[in-house]
Design a protein around this motif. Sequence first.
Motif, PDB file in Angstrom:
ATOM      1  N   ILE A 395       0.871  -1.178   0.000  1.00 11.75           N
ATOM      2  CA  ILE A 395       0.000   0.000   0.000  1.00 11.75           C
ATOM      3  C   ILE A 395       0.907   1.226   0.000  1.00 11.75           C
ATOM      4  N   TYR A 396       0.885   1.998  -1.075  1.00 10.42           N
ATOM      5  CA  TYR A 396       1.788   3.138  -1.209  1.00 10.42           C
ATOM      6  C   TYR A 396       1.402   3.930  -2.451  1.00 10.42           C
ATOM      7  N   VAL A 397       1.984   5.110  -2.589  1.00 10.07           N
ATOM      8  CA  VAL A 397       1.999   5.819  -3.868  1.00 10.07           C
ATOM      9  C   VAL A 397       3.443   6.166  -4.184  1.00 10.07           C
ATOM     10  N   LEU A 398       3.743   6.306  -5.447  1.00  9.68           N
ATOM     11  CA  LEU A 398       5.081   6.672  -5.892  1.00  9.68           C
ATOM     12  C   LEU A 398       5.155   8.169  -6.184  1.00  9.68           C
ATOM     13  N   ALA A 399       6.149   8.809  -5.618  1.00  9.65           N
ATOM     14  CA  ALA A 399       6.424  10.199  -5.954  1.00  9.65           C
ATOM     15  C   ALA A 399       7.525  10.296  -6.995  1.00  9.65           C
ATOM     16  N   SER A 400       8.102   9.165  -7.343  1.00  9.11           N
ATOM     17  CA  SER A 400       9.141   9.133  -8.378  1.00  9.11           C
ATOM     18  C   SER A 400       8.899   7.902  -9.240  1.00  9.11           C
ATOM     19  N   ASN A 401       8.460   8.129 -10.459  1.00  9.52           N
ATOM     20  CA  ASN A 401       8.148   7.046 -11.379  1.00  9.52           C
ATOM     21  C   ASN A 401       8.752   7.384 -12.724  1.00  9.52           C
ATOM     22  N   ALA A 402       9.829   6.698 -13.061  1.00  4.28           N
ATOM     23  CA  ALA A 402      10.572   7.025 -14.281  1.00  4.28           C
ATOM     24  C   ALA A 402       9.782   6.743 -15.547  1.00  4.28           C
ATOM     25  N   SER A 403       8.697   5.971 -15.456  1.00  3.56           N
ATOM     26  CA  SER A 403       7.903   5.705 -16.650  1.00  3.56           C
ATOM     27  C   SER A 403       6.978   6.867 -17.000  1.00  3.56           C
ATOM     28  N   MET A 404       6.841   7.840 -16.091  1.00  4.29           N
ATOM     29  CA  MET A 404       6.065   9.042 -16.393  1.00  4.29           C
ATOM     30  C   MET A 404       6.969  10.059 -17.071  1.00  4.29           C
ATOM     31  N   ASP A 405       6.531  10.582 -18.194  1.00  2.00           N
ATOM     32  CA  ASP A 405       7.373  11.490 -18.978  1.00  2.00           C
ATOM     33  C   ASP A 405       7.606  12.828 -18.281  1.00  2.00           C
ATOM     34  N   VAL A 406       6.700  13.226 -17.383  1.00  2.00           N
ATOM     35  CA  VAL A 406       6.906  14.434 -16.581  1.00  2.00           C
ATOM     36  C   VAL A 406       7.454  14.006 -15.225  1.00  2.00           C
ATOM     37  N   GLU A 407       8.665  14.432 -14.906  1.00  2.00           N
ATOM     38  CA  GLU A 407       9.263  14.087 -13.616  1.00  2.00           C
ATOM     39  C   GLU A 407       8.387  14.635 -12.498  1.00  2.00           C
ATOM     40  N   GLN A 408       8.148  13.808 -11.495  1.00  2.00           N
ATOM     41  CA  GLN A 408       7.148  14.123 -10.498  1.00  2.00           C
ATOM     42  C   GLN A 408       7.686  14.879  -9.286  1.00  2.00           C
ATOM     43  N   TRP A 409       8.604  14.297  -8.565  1.00  2.00           N
ATOM     44  CA  TRP A 409       9.019  14.812  -7.254  1.00  2.00           C
ATOM     45  C   TRP A 409       9.484  16.256  -7.321  1.00  2.00           C
ATOM     46  N   GLY A 410      10.431  16.552  -8.181  1.00  2.00           N
ATOM     47  CA  GLY A 410      10.986  17.899  -8.246  1.00  2.00           C
ATOM     48  C   GLY A 410      10.008  18.918  -8.786  1.00  2.00           C
ATOM     49  N   ASN A 411       9.285  18.553  -9.848  1.00  2.00           N
ATOM     50  CA  ASN A 411       8.358  19.506 -10.471  1.00  2.00           C
ATOM     51  C   ASN A 411       7.200  19.862  -9.546  1.00  2.00           C
ATOM     52  N   VAL A 412       6.614  18.871  -8.895  1.00  2.00           N
ATOM     53  CA  VAL A 412       5.492  19.156  -8.006  1.00  2.00           C
ATOM     54  C   VAL A 412       5.949  19.949  -6.795  1.00  2.00           C
ATOM     55  N   CYS A 413       7.161  19.663  -6.308  1.00  7.05           N
ATOM     56  CA  CYS A 413       7.725  20.436  -5.204  1.00  7.05           C
ATOM     57  C   CYS A 413       7.786  21.917  -5.551  1.00  7.05           C
ATOM     58  N   LEU A 414       8.257  22.234  -6.744  1.00 10.71           N
ATOM     59  CA  LEU A 414       8.386  23.627  -7.155  1.00 10.71           C
ATOM     60  C   LEU A 414       7.028  24.295  -7.320  1.00 10.71           C
ATOM     61  N   ILE A 415       6.048  23.552  -7.837  1.00  7.50           N
ATOM     62  CA  ILE A 415       4.722  24.147  -8.034  1.00  7.50           C
ATOM     63  C   ILE A 415       4.017  24.331  -6.692  1.00  7.50           C
ATOM     64  N   VAL A 416       4.269  23.446  -5.731  1.00  8.37           N
ATOM     65  CA  VAL A 416       3.743  23.652  -4.380  1.00  8.37           C
ATOM     66  C   VAL A 416       4.326  24.924  -3.771  1.00  8.37           C
ATOM     67  N   ARG A 417       5.575  25.214  -4.067  1.00  5.45           N
ATOM     68  CA  ARG A 417       6.175  26.466  -3.578  1.00  5.45           C
ATOM     69  C   ARG A 417       5.454  27.675  -4.173  1.00  5.45           C
ATOM     70  N   ASP A 418       5.037  27.566  -5.429  1.00  2.95           N
ATOM     71  CA  ASP A 418       4.234  28.652  -6.025  1.00  2.95           C
ATOM     72  C   ASP A 418       2.962  28.862  -5.218  1.00  2.95           C
ATOM     73  N   LEU A 419       2.326  27.772  -4.829  1.00  5.97           N
ATOM     74  CA  LEU A 419       1.109  27.868  -4.015  1.00  5.97           C
ATOM     75  C   LEU A 419       1.409  28.549  -2.689  1.00  5.97           C
ATOM     76  N   LEU A 420       2.507  28.152  -2.046  1.00  6.21           N
ATOM     77  CA  LEU A 420       2.904  28.775  -0.781  1.00  6.21           C
ATOM     78  C   LEU A 420       3.159  30.269  -0.955  1.00  6.21           C
ATOM     79  N   GLY A 421       3.639  30.645  -2.144  1.00 11.69           N
ATOM     80  CA  GLY A 421       3.961  32.040  -2.409  1.00 11.69           C
ATOM     81  C   GLY A 421       2.786  32.882  -2.857  1.00 11.69           C
ATOM     82  N   GLY A 422       1.599  32.281  -2.946  1.00 17.23           N
ATOM     83  CA  GLY A 422       0.422  33.070  -3.274  1.00 17.23           C
ATOM     84  C   GLY A 422      -0.272  32.735  -4.578  1.00 17.23           C
ATOM     85  N   ALA A 423       0.285  31.787  -5.352  1.00 19.32           N
ATOM     86  CA  ALA A 423      -0.373  31.388  -6.597  1.00 19.32           C
ATOM     87  C   ALA A 423      -1.692  30.684  -6.290  1.00 19.32           C
ATOM     88  N   SER A 424      -2.648  30.801  -7.192  1.00 17.18           N
ATOM     89  CA  SER A 424      -3.924  30.112  -7.025  1.00 17.18           C
ATOM     90  C   SER A 424      -3.776  28.649  -7.435  1.00 17.18           C
TER      91      SER A 424
END
Length: 443
Positions: A395-424
Amino acid sequence: MKLNRKAAVARAIACVAAGALALSMLAGCSSGDGQAKNLAQQSGDGGKAVSFFSPMEKATAGSENTARTASDLTIAMAEEELGLTVSYQTYTAENYQDKTYDEVCLERARNDRDDMYLLNTDSIVALGSEGKLADLSGLDCAKNLRDVVKMANTVDDKLVAIPQEVVAYGLFVNKDIFDDCQLELPNTPEEFLECCRVLKENGYDTPVGANRWWLETFVFAQAYADLYNGGDIQAEVAALNSGEVKYSQYMREGFEFLKTMMDAGYIDAEDALVSEAFEGKGEGEDFMAGECPIVMAYWGAANTDTAYGSPSFNMEVIGFPSTHGQMPVLSMTGFAVGEESANKEEALRVMDVILSDEALQLYTETNRVISPSKNIQVDCIEALDPLNQKVEDEIYVLASNASMDVEQWGNVCLIVRDLLGGASVDECMAKLDALQAEAVAAQ
Protein backbone atom coordinates in the motif's frame (compact mmCIF):
# COMPACT_ATOMS: atom_id res chain seq x y z
CA MET A 1 42.23 -14.97 -5.20
CA LYS A 2 38.43 -14.61 -5.41
CA LEU A 3 36.67 -14.67 -2.03
CA ASN A 4 33.23 -16.12 -1.50
CA ARG A 5 30.56 -13.54 -0.70
CA LYS A 6 30.42 -14.36 3.02
CA ALA A 7 34.14 -13.77 3.32
CA ALA A 8 33.81 -10.58 1.32
CA VAL A 9 31.26 -9.27 3.80
CA ALA A 10 33.62 -9.90 6.69
CA ARG A 11 36.51 -8.23 4.91
CA ALA A 12 34.33 -5.27 3.97
CA ILE A 13 33.29 -4.68 7.55
CA ALA A 14 36.87 -4.87 8.72
CA CYS A 15 38.09 -2.43 6.09
CA VAL A 16 35.47 0.21 6.75
CA ALA A 17 35.74 -0.15 10.51
CA ALA A 18 39.40 0.66 10.18
CA GLY A 19 38.42 3.85 8.35
CA ALA A 20 40.83 3.31 5.51
CA LEU A 21 38.56 2.32 2.67
CA ALA A 22 36.48 5.42 2.07
CA LEU A 23 39.41 7.78 2.63
CA SER A 24 41.68 5.98 0.19
CA MET A 25 38.95 5.92 -2.45
CA LEU A 26 38.28 9.63 -2.16
CA ALA A 27 41.84 10.85 -1.77
CA GLY A 28 43.21 9.48 -5.01
CA CYS A 29 40.35 9.94 -7.44
CA SER A 30 39.31 13.57 -7.79
CA SER A 31 41.10 16.28 -9.71
CA GLY A 32 41.61 19.72 -8.26
CA ASP A 33 39.21 21.39 -10.70
CA GLY A 34 36.32 19.08 -9.84
CA GLN A 35 36.32 17.69 -13.38
CA ALA A 36 37.56 14.19 -12.65
CA LYS A 37 37.88 12.10 -15.78
CA ASN A 38 37.13 8.45 -16.36
CA LEU A 39 40.29 6.91 -14.99
CA ALA A 40 42.59 4.62 -16.89
CA GLN A 41 41.18 1.13 -17.19
CA GLN A 42 43.90 -0.30 -14.99
CA SER A 43 44.13 0.37 -11.27
CA GLY A 44 47.43 0.89 -9.52
CA ASP A 45 47.82 -2.82 -8.78
CA GLY A 46 47.15 -3.83 -12.36
CA GLY A 47 43.47 -4.73 -11.89
CA LYS A 48 40.44 -3.17 -13.46
CA ALA A 49 39.13 0.18 -12.14
CA VAL A 50 35.46 1.13 -12.31
CA SER A 51 34.67 4.84 -12.04
CA PHE A 52 31.69 5.77 -9.84
CA PHE A 53 30.23 9.30 -9.67
CA SER A 54 28.31 10.06 -6.49
CA PRO A 55 27.52 12.89 -4.08
CA MET A 56 30.24 14.13 -1.75
CA GLU A 57 30.95 11.58 0.97
CA LYS A 58 30.12 13.82 3.95
CA ALA A 59 28.35 17.14 4.25
CA THR A 60 30.73 18.48 6.90
CA ALA A 61 34.18 17.44 8.05
CA GLY A 62 34.10 14.99 10.92
CA SER A 63 30.39 14.22 10.58
CA GLU A 64 29.16 10.64 10.60
CA ASN A 65 27.35 9.56 7.45
CA THR A 66 25.90 6.11 8.07
CA ALA A 67 24.45 5.80 4.59
CA ARG A 68 27.84 6.46 3.00
CA THR A 69 29.47 3.90 5.27
CA ALA A 70 26.81 1.30 4.46
CA SER A 71 27.29 1.91 0.76
CA ASP A 72 31.04 1.59 1.18
CA LEU A 73 30.54 -1.77 2.84
CA THR A 74 28.82 -3.12 -0.25
CA ILE A 75 31.35 -1.54 -2.60
CA ALA A 76 34.11 -3.25 -0.64
CA MET A 77 32.29 -6.56 -1.10
CA ALA A 78 32.37 -6.06 -4.87
CA GLU A 79 36.06 -5.15 -4.85
CA GLU A 80 36.93 -8.26 -2.86
CA GLU A 81 34.75 -10.61 -4.89
CA LEU A 82 35.63 -9.28 -8.34
CA GLY A 83 39.26 -8.31 -7.81
CA LEU A 84 38.87 -4.74 -9.06
CA THR A 85 38.83 -1.20 -7.70
CA VAL A 86 35.87 1.15 -7.56
CA SER A 87 37.19 4.70 -7.82
CA TYR A 88 34.93 7.44 -6.44
CA GLN A 89 34.46 10.65 -8.41
CA THR A 90 32.64 12.94 -6.01
CA TYR A 91 30.52 16.04 -6.41
CA THR A 92 31.40 19.10 -4.34
CA ALA A 93 29.46 22.33 -4.72
CA GLU A 94 32.54 24.54 -4.52
CA ASN A 95 34.15 22.77 -7.47
CA TYR A 96 31.06 22.91 -9.65
CA GLN A 97 30.00 26.37 -8.44
CA ASP A 98 26.40 27.03 -9.47
CA LYS A 99 25.78 23.59 -11.02
CA THR A 100 23.58 21.19 -9.08
CA TYR A 101 24.44 17.54 -8.58
CA ASP A 102 21.76 16.58 -11.11
CA GLU A 103 23.14 18.96 -13.73
CA VAL A 104 26.64 17.57 -13.28
CA CYS A 105 25.37 13.98 -13.49
CA LEU A 106 23.62 14.72 -16.77
CA GLU A 107 26.70 16.36 -18.24
CA ARG A 108 29.06 13.57 -17.20
CA ALA A 109 26.75 10.72 -18.24
CA ARG A 110 26.03 12.26 -21.64
CA ASN A 111 29.78 12.43 -22.24
CA ASP A 112 30.47 8.91 -20.89
CA ARG A 113 32.79 10.26 -18.21
CA ASP A 114 32.11 7.49 -15.68
CA ASP A 115 30.98 3.88 -15.51
CA MET A 116 28.49 4.04 -12.62
CA TYR A 117 26.29 6.82 -11.25
CA LEU A 118 24.03 7.42 -8.28
CA LEU A 119 21.09 9.28 -9.83
CA ASN A 120 17.99 11.13 -8.73
CA THR A 121 14.74 10.34 -10.51
CA ASP A 122 14.76 13.31 -12.88
CA SER A 123 18.20 12.29 -14.13
CA ILE A 124 17.07 8.67 -14.47
CA VAL A 125 14.15 9.80 -16.61
CA ALA A 126 16.28 12.06 -18.80
CA LEU A 127 19.23 9.72 -19.33
CA GLY A 128 17.06 6.63 -19.67
CA SER A 129 14.94 8.21 -22.39
CA GLU A 130 18.12 9.26 -24.21
CA GLY A 131 19.43 5.69 -24.21
CA LYS A 132 22.44 6.63 -22.06
CA LEU A 133 21.81 4.02 -19.33
CA ALA A 134 22.33 0.27 -19.56
CA ASP A 135 19.44 -2.15 -19.15
CA LEU A 136 19.82 -3.86 -15.76
CA SER A 137 16.93 -6.30 -16.07
CA GLY A 138 19.27 -9.18 -16.94
CA LEU A 139 21.24 -8.94 -13.70
CA ASP A 140 20.73 -11.68 -11.12
CA CYS A 141 19.93 -9.07 -8.46
CA ALA A 142 17.02 -7.75 -10.54
CA LYS A 143 15.12 -11.01 -10.01
CA ASN A 144 14.72 -10.20 -6.30
CA LEU A 145 13.42 -6.65 -6.62
CA ARG A 146 10.07 -5.48 -5.30
CA ASP A 147 7.63 -4.65 -8.06
CA VAL A 148 7.53 -1.02 -6.92
CA VAL A 149 11.29 -0.71 -7.51
CA LYS A 150 11.03 -2.06 -11.04
CA MET A 151 8.07 0.22 -11.77
CA ALA A 152 9.82 3.32 -10.45
CA ASN A 153 13.00 2.79 -12.46
CA THR A 154 11.79 1.52 -15.83
CA VAL A 155 12.14 3.79 -18.87
CA ASP A 156 11.01 2.66 -22.31
CA ASP A 157 10.59 -0.89 -20.99
CA LYS A 158 14.17 -1.00 -19.67
CA LEU A 159 15.16 -1.23 -16.00
CA VAL A 160 17.81 1.49 -15.94
CA ALA A 161 18.44 2.05 -12.21
CA ILE A 162 18.26 0.16 -8.91
CA PRO A 163 18.43 1.72 -5.43
CA GLN A 164 19.94 0.31 -2.26
CA GLU A 165 16.92 1.48 -0.29
CA VAL A 166 13.33 2.55 -0.77
CA VAL A 167 12.68 5.91 0.92
CA ALA A 168 9.26 6.18 2.55
CA TYR A 169 7.84 9.54 3.62
CA GLY A 170 5.24 9.78 6.36
CA LEU A 171 3.66 11.92 9.05
CA PHE A 172 5.55 11.98 12.34
CA VAL A 173 2.90 12.30 15.03
CA ASN A 174 3.21 13.13 18.73
CA LYS A 175 0.79 10.46 19.93
CA ASP A 176 0.77 11.85 23.48
CA ILE A 177 -0.70 15.13 22.21
CA PHE A 178 -3.31 13.26 20.18
CA ASP A 179 -4.27 11.21 23.24
CA ASP A 180 -4.52 14.34 25.40
CA CYS A 181 -6.84 15.89 22.79
CA GLN A 182 -8.80 12.63 22.51
CA LEU A 183 -7.98 12.30 18.83
CA GLU A 184 -7.63 9.16 16.75
CA LEU A 185 -4.93 9.05 14.12
CA PRO A 186 -6.45 10.33 10.84
CA ASN A 187 -6.98 8.20 7.74
CA THR A 188 -8.76 10.47 5.25
CA PRO A 189 -8.19 14.12 4.27
CA GLU A 190 -11.42 15.06 6.08
CA GLU A 191 -10.28 13.35 9.28
CA PHE A 192 -6.90 15.05 9.05
CA LEU A 193 -8.45 18.51 8.74
CA GLU A 194 -10.70 17.78 11.72
CA CYS A 195 -7.65 16.78 13.78
CA CYS A 196 -5.96 20.05 12.83
CA ARG A 197 -9.06 22.00 13.87
CA VAL A 198 -9.17 20.35 17.29
CA LEU A 199 -5.42 20.75 17.81
CA LYS A 200 -5.63 24.44 16.97
CA GLU A 201 -8.53 24.86 19.43
CA ASN A 202 -6.36 23.19 22.07
CA GLY A 203 -3.64 25.80 21.76
CA TYR A 204 -1.42 24.40 19.02
CA ASP A 205 -1.46 27.45 16.77
CA THR A 206 0.32 25.72 13.88
CA PRO A 207 -0.61 22.02 14.11
CA VAL A 208 1.63 20.94 11.21
CA GLY A 209 5.30 21.87 10.97
CA ALA A 210 6.37 22.31 7.34
CA ASN A 211 9.29 23.31 5.13
CA ARG A 212 9.74 24.10 1.44
CA TRP A 213 10.63 20.55 0.45
CA TRP A 214 8.04 17.99 1.54
CA LEU A 215 4.51 19.40 1.39
CA GLU A 216 4.03 17.75 -2.00
CA THR A 217 3.72 14.45 -0.13
CA PHE A 218 0.14 15.40 0.75
CA VAL A 219 -0.55 15.98 -2.95
CA PHE A 220 0.91 12.67 -4.10
CA ALA A 221 -0.96 10.67 -1.47
CA GLN A 222 -4.29 12.03 -2.64
CA ALA A 223 -3.50 12.24 -6.36
CA TYR A 224 -2.29 8.69 -6.87
CA ALA A 225 -4.02 6.64 -4.15
CA ASP A 226 -6.37 5.05 -6.70
CA LEU A 227 -3.71 4.69 -9.40
CA TYR A 228 -1.28 2.63 -7.32
CA ASN A 229 -3.88 0.79 -5.26
CA GLY A 230 -6.19 -0.93 -7.67
CA GLY A 231 -5.83 1.15 -10.83
CA ASP A 232 -4.53 0.02 -14.21
CA ILE A 233 -1.12 1.62 -13.71
CA GLN A 234 0.26 0.91 -17.18
CA ALA A 235 -2.84 2.21 -18.97
CA GLU A 236 -3.18 5.31 -16.80
CA VAL A 237 0.49 6.24 -17.16
CA ALA A 238 0.22 5.76 -20.94
CA ALA A 239 -2.77 8.14 -20.98
CA LEU A 240 -0.77 10.73 -19.04
CA ASN A 241 2.26 10.36 -21.32
CA SER A 242 0.11 10.78 -24.43
CA GLY A 243 -1.68 13.82 -23.02
CA GLU A 244 -5.06 12.09 -23.21
CA VAL A 245 -5.46 12.68 -19.46
CA LYS A 246 -4.02 15.70 -17.65
CA TYR A 247 -1.93 15.59 -14.48
CA SER A 248 -4.11 18.38 -13.16
CA GLN A 249 -7.03 15.95 -13.08
CA TYR A 250 -5.10 13.86 -10.58
CA MET A 251 -3.53 16.62 -8.53
CA ARG A 252 -6.12 19.36 -8.20
CA GLU A 253 -7.70 17.83 -5.09
CA GLY A 254 -4.33 17.63 -3.32
CA PHE A 255 -3.51 21.26 -4.10
CA GLU A 256 -6.94 22.34 -2.90
CA PHE A 257 -6.29 20.41 0.31
CA LEU A 258 -3.02 22.30 0.87
CA LYS A 259 -4.76 25.60 0.14
CA THR A 260 -7.36 24.76 2.79
CA MET A 261 -4.59 24.02 5.30
CA MET A 262 -2.88 27.31 4.48
CA ASP A 263 -6.05 29.38 4.73
CA ALA A 264 -6.97 27.81 8.07
CA GLY A 265 -3.50 28.41 9.50
CA TYR A 266 -2.81 24.71 9.98
CA ILE A 267 0.54 25.27 8.27
CA ASP A 268 2.50 28.52 8.14
CA ALA A 269 2.83 29.02 4.38
CA GLU A 270 5.03 32.10 4.62
CA ASP A 271 7.52 30.34 6.90
CA ALA A 272 7.42 27.06 4.98
CA LEU A 273 8.28 28.82 1.72
CA VAL A 274 11.68 29.91 3.04
CA SER A 275 12.51 27.10 5.48
CA GLU A 276 14.88 24.22 4.88
CA ALA A 277 14.17 20.68 6.07
CA PHE A 278 13.77 20.38 9.86
CA GLU A 279 13.93 24.19 10.17
CA GLY A 280 10.33 25.19 9.41
CA LYS A 281 7.94 26.54 12.03
CA GLY A 282 7.02 23.68 14.34
CA GLU A 283 9.74 21.38 13.00
CA GLY A 284 13.05 20.32 14.50
CA GLU A 285 13.40 21.46 18.10
CA ASP A 286 9.72 22.47 18.35
CA PHE A 287 8.48 19.00 17.45
CA MET A 288 11.01 17.29 19.71
CA ALA A 289 10.05 19.60 22.56
CA GLY A 290 6.39 18.60 22.21
CA GLU A 291 5.29 22.02 20.99
CA CYS A 292 4.09 20.87 17.56
CA PRO A 293 1.92 17.76 17.06
CA ILE A 294 2.72 16.80 13.44
CA VAL A 295 5.64 17.04 11.03
CA MET A 296 6.43 15.26 7.78
CA ALA A 297 9.75 13.61 6.99
CA TYR A 298 11.44 10.59 5.44
CA TRP A 299 11.90 7.20 7.11
CA GLY A 300 15.52 7.73 8.13
CA ALA A 301 14.66 10.81 10.21
CA ALA A 302 13.21 8.47 12.84
CA ASN A 303 16.52 6.64 13.14
CA THR A 304 18.85 9.54 13.88
CA ASP A 305 19.15 11.80 16.89
CA THR A 306 20.04 14.71 14.59
CA ALA A 307 16.43 14.61 13.33
CA TYR A 308 13.54 12.87 15.12
CA GLY A 309 15.17 9.86 16.71
CA SER A 310 14.73 9.07 20.43
CA PRO A 311 11.94 11.54 21.30
CA SER A 312 10.82 11.93 24.91
CA PHE A 313 7.19 11.26 23.90
CA ASN A 314 5.32 8.46 22.16
CA MET A 315 5.88 9.00 18.43
CA GLU A 316 4.17 7.16 15.58
CA VAL A 317 4.99 7.50 11.89
CA ILE A 318 1.94 7.02 9.70
CA GLY A 319 0.98 7.50 6.06
CA PHE A 320 -0.55 10.65 4.59
CA PRO A 321 -4.34 10.99 4.42
CA SER A 322 -6.00 9.57 1.31
CA THR A 323 -9.17 7.91 0.07
CA HIS A 324 -7.41 4.60 0.73
CA GLY A 325 -6.44 5.53 4.29
CA GLN A 326 -2.97 6.24 5.60
CA MET A 327 -0.69 6.27 2.57
CA PRO A 328 3.14 6.06 2.50
CA VAL A 329 4.75 8.16 -0.22
CA LEU A 330 7.75 6.43 -1.76
CA SER A 331 10.73 7.90 -3.57
CA MET A 332 14.12 6.51 -4.48
CA THR A 333 17.43 7.30 -6.09
CA GLY A 334 19.15 4.62 -8.14
CA PHE A 335 22.51 3.17 -9.16
CA ALA A 336 22.93 3.14 -12.93
CA VAL A 337 25.56 2.12 -15.48
CA GLY A 338 26.44 4.11 -18.58
CA GLU A 339 25.36 2.34 -21.76
CA GLU A 340 28.59 3.36 -23.52
CA SER A 341 30.90 3.58 -20.50
CA ALA A 342 34.50 2.44 -20.81
CA ASN A 343 34.10 -0.39 -18.28
CA LYS A 344 30.45 -1.28 -18.73
CA GLU A 345 30.74 -5.03 -18.19
CA GLU A 346 32.82 -4.62 -15.04
CA ALA A 347 30.39 -2.01 -13.73
CA LEU A 348 27.46 -4.37 -14.32
CA ARG A 349 29.25 -7.04 -12.31
CA VAL A 350 29.78 -4.54 -9.49
CA MET A 351 26.08 -3.77 -9.56
CA ASP A 352 25.21 -7.45 -9.28
CA VAL A 353 27.28 -7.68 -6.09
CA ILE A 354 26.29 -4.45 -4.32
CA LEU A 355 22.61 -5.07 -5.07
CA SER A 356 22.63 -8.79 -4.24
CA ASP A 357 20.51 -9.98 -1.33
CA GLU A 358 23.66 -10.54 0.71
CA ALA A 359 24.83 -6.96 0.21
CA LEU A 360 21.36 -5.47 0.63
CA GLN A 361 20.90 -7.41 3.88
CA LEU A 362 24.08 -5.81 5.18
CA TYR A 363 22.99 -2.37 3.97
CA THR A 364 19.51 -2.77 5.47
CA GLU A 365 20.84 -3.92 8.83
CA THR A 366 23.34 -1.05 8.95
CA ASN A 367 20.88 1.72 8.01
CA ARG A 368 17.61 0.12 9.20
CA VAL A 369 15.84 1.07 5.97
CA ILE A 370 13.36 -0.54 3.57
CA SER A 371 15.20 -2.80 1.15
CA PRO A 372 14.51 -2.88 -2.60
CA SER A 373 14.66 -6.69 -2.36
CA LYS A 374 11.38 -8.47 -1.71
CA ASN A 375 13.35 -11.05 0.27
CA ILE A 376 14.61 -8.65 2.95
CA GLN A 377 12.56 -7.11 5.75
CA VAL A 378 13.79 -4.29 7.94
CA ASP A 379 13.97 -4.61 11.71
CA CYS A 380 12.64 -1.09 12.27
CA ILE A 381 11.98 0.84 15.46
CA GLU A 382 8.47 0.61 16.89
CA ALA A 383 7.54 4.13 15.78
CA LEU A 384 7.98 3.12 12.15
CA ASP A 385 5.88 -0.06 12.35
CA PRO A 386 2.67 1.52 10.97
CA LEU A 387 4.46 2.90 7.90
CA ASN A 388 6.48 -0.27 7.37
CA GLN A 389 3.42 -2.50 7.53
CA LYS A 390 1.73 -0.49 4.80
CA VAL A 391 4.75 -0.88 2.51
CA GLU A 392 4.96 -4.61 3.21
CA ASP A 393 1.26 -4.85 2.34
CA GLU A 394 2.06 -3.03 -0.93
CA ILE A 395 0.00 0.00 0.00
CA TYR A 396 1.79 3.14 -1.21
CA VAL A 397 2.00 5.82 -3.87
CA LEU A 398 5.08 6.67 -5.89
CA ALA A 399 6.42 10.20 -5.95
CA SER A 400 9.14 9.13 -8.38
CA ASN A 401 8.15 7.05 -11.38
CA ALA A 402 10.57 7.02 -14.28
CA SER A 403 7.90 5.71 -16.65
CA MET A 404 6.07 9.04 -16.39
CA ASP A 405 7.37 11.49 -18.98
CA VAL A 406 6.91 14.43 -16.58
CA GLU A 407 9.26 14.09 -13.62
CA GLN A 408 7.15 14.12 -10.50
CA TRP A 409 9.02 14.81 -7.25
CA GLY A 410 10.99 17.90 -8.25
CA ASN A 411 8.36 19.51 -10.47
CA VAL A 412 5.49 19.16 -8.01
CA CYS A 413 7.72 20.44 -5.20
CA LEU A 414 8.39 23.63 -7.16
CA ILE A 415 4.72 24.15 -8.03
CA VAL A 416 3.74 23.65 -4.38
CA ARG A 417 6.18 26.47 -3.58
CA ASP A 418 4.23 28.65 -6.02
CA LEU A 419 1.11 27.87 -4.02
CA LEU A 420 2.90 28.78 -0.78
CA GLY A 421 3.96 32.04 -2.41
CA GLY A 422 0.42 33.07 -3.27
CA ALA A 423 -0.37 31.39 -6.60
CA SER A 424 -3.92 30.11 -7.02
CA VAL A 425 -4.74 26.43 -7.45
CA ASP A 426 -5.78 27.17 -11.04
CA GLU A 427 -2.40 28.77 -11.75
CA CYS A 428 -0.64 25.74 -10.28
CA MET A 429 -2.71 23.39 -12.44
CA ALA A 430 -1.86 25.45 -15.51
CA LYS A 431 1.85 24.96 -14.77
CA LEU A 432 1.35 21.20 -14.48
CA ASP A 433 -0.51 21.10 -17.77
CA ALA A 434 2.20 23.18 -19.45
CA LEU A 435 4.89 20.73 -18.31
CA GLN A 436 2.81 17.88 -19.67
CA ALA A 437 2.25 19.64 -23.01
CA GLU A 438 5.99 20.20 -23.31
CA ALA A 439 6.71 16.51 -22.62
CA VAL A 440 4.11 15.38 -25.16
CA ALA A 441 5.50 17.75 -27.81
CA ALA A 442 8.99 16.36 -27.26
CA GLN A 443 7.95 12.79 -28.10
